[in-house]
Design a protein around this motif. Sequence first.
Motif, short mmCIF file in Angstrom:
data_model
loop_
_atom_site.label_atom_id
_atom_site.label_comp_id
_atom_site.label_asym_id
_atom_site.label_seq_id
_atom_site.Cartn_x
_atom_site.Cartn_y
_atom_site.Cartn_z
N LYS A 159 13.78 6.84 4.78
CA LYS A 159 15.00 6.12 5.20
C LYS A 159 15.90 7.03 6.03
CE LYS A 159 15.85 5.45 0.62
NZ LYS A 159 16.51 5.31 -0.67
N LEU A 160 15.56 8.31 6.03
CA LEU A 160 16.37 9.30 6.76
C LEU A 160 15.43 10.37 7.31
CD1 LEU A 160 19.12 10.82 7.35
CD2 LEU A 160 18.90 11.80 5.05
N MET A 161 15.68 10.78 8.57
CA MET A 161 14.90 11.87 9.15
C MET A 161 15.82 13.05 9.46
SD MET A 161 11.51 11.41 9.72
CE MET A 161 10.95 12.13 11.28
N LEU A 162 15.40 14.23 9.03
CA LEU A 162 16.13 15.47 9.31
C LEU A 162 15.30 16.31 10.28
CD1 LEU A 162 17.04 16.41 5.60
CD2 LEU A 162 18.39 15.03 7.21
N LEU A 177 16.28 4.74 19.15
CA LEU A 177 16.36 3.35 19.65
C LEU A 177 15.87 2.36 18.61
CD1 LEU A 177 15.15 3.77 23.35
CD2 LEU A 177 17.44 3.13 22.58
N ASP A 178 14.89 2.78 17.82
CA ASP A 178 14.34 1.90 16.77
C ASP A 178 15.24 1.83 15.55
OD1 ASP A 178 12.21 1.33 18.32
OD2 ASP A 178 10.78 2.64 17.30
N GLY A 179 16.35 2.59 15.57
CA GLY A 179 17.30 2.46 14.47
C GLY A 179 17.09 3.41 13.30
N MET A 180 16.29 4.46 13.52
CA MET A 180 16.09 5.45 12.45
C MET A 180 17.35 6.29 12.29
SD MET A 180 14.34 7.06 10.12
CE MET A 180 12.62 6.58 10.21
N THR A 181 17.79 6.47 11.05
CA THR A 181 18.93 7.34 10.78
C THR A 181 18.46 8.79 10.88
OG1 THR A 181 19.65 5.67 9.19
CG2 THR A 181 20.82 7.77 9.16
N MET A 182 19.13 9.59 11.71
CA MET A 182 18.67 10.94 11.98
C MET A 182 19.81 11.94 11.95
SD MET A 182 16.26 9.66 15.15
CE MET A 182 16.19 11.18 16.06
#
Length: 258
Positions: A168-171, A196-201
């Motif tokens: 759900k989150l990318m670091l 753009l795809d809406g990934m939380t980063m």
Amino acid sequence: MPLVHAVNVTKSFHHNEVLKGIDLDVDRGQVVCLLGPSGSGKTTFLRCINQLETIDGGRIWVDDELMGYNERDGKLYRLKNKEIAAQRREIGMVFQRFNLFPHKTTLENIVEAPTQVKRESKKVARERAMKLLDRVGLADRCNAYPAQLSGGQQQRVAIARALAMQPKLMLFDEPTSALDPELVGEVLAVMRELALDGMTMIVVTHEMSFARDVADTVVFMDAGVVVEAGPPKDVIGNPQHSRTQAFLSRLRSEHEHP
């Protein structure tokens, strides 16, 4: 509630206070870039979010879940390693060094965690892995070993591997700093797509153009504190604090005279 909610986070290594009370909120679908000189605490803060480092004070919640601890009657109790590992599964992390298994193919590297950790069937994991390889532009290299890939390709595999766990989150911890300059763009392109795809980063980076174009919020850290935070046009385009100004002008001159 923001997806990431950090309040007054402190961390020391051997009496050296690396984080001095960090507050940060990241909403779902947001991209936050952390900027700052080396030693400012950016990487440590990232590692605290997914519990690769234990915090000394404060609290970090991810998706309403307190990371690393149980809170009872105002007291914090450290979670068991197994429970921490379960929390970490929800968070993808991409490091400076690609950390791929050298003896496994690209495809095997990506299938490993879903089948071992999530006990997914090989078939399901392989299908998703192939889709992810396609997404990062490496479907044709699925049987290659890391040593047969460029640094940029290895980093794209590392991103696909993190995504395979459906986080759900990318670091991202300076994901392009170990790459040759001509390979940086291909990794940033994949990260732009994810945004753009809406990934939380949350991205620790020195790539100003990426921070300027892709970030919703830019956070400038120095000496363990957040000096300045806001939209890129303010923090990068019109920094208010002298420390931010000095850092950005130093970066610009390095860029112009490498």
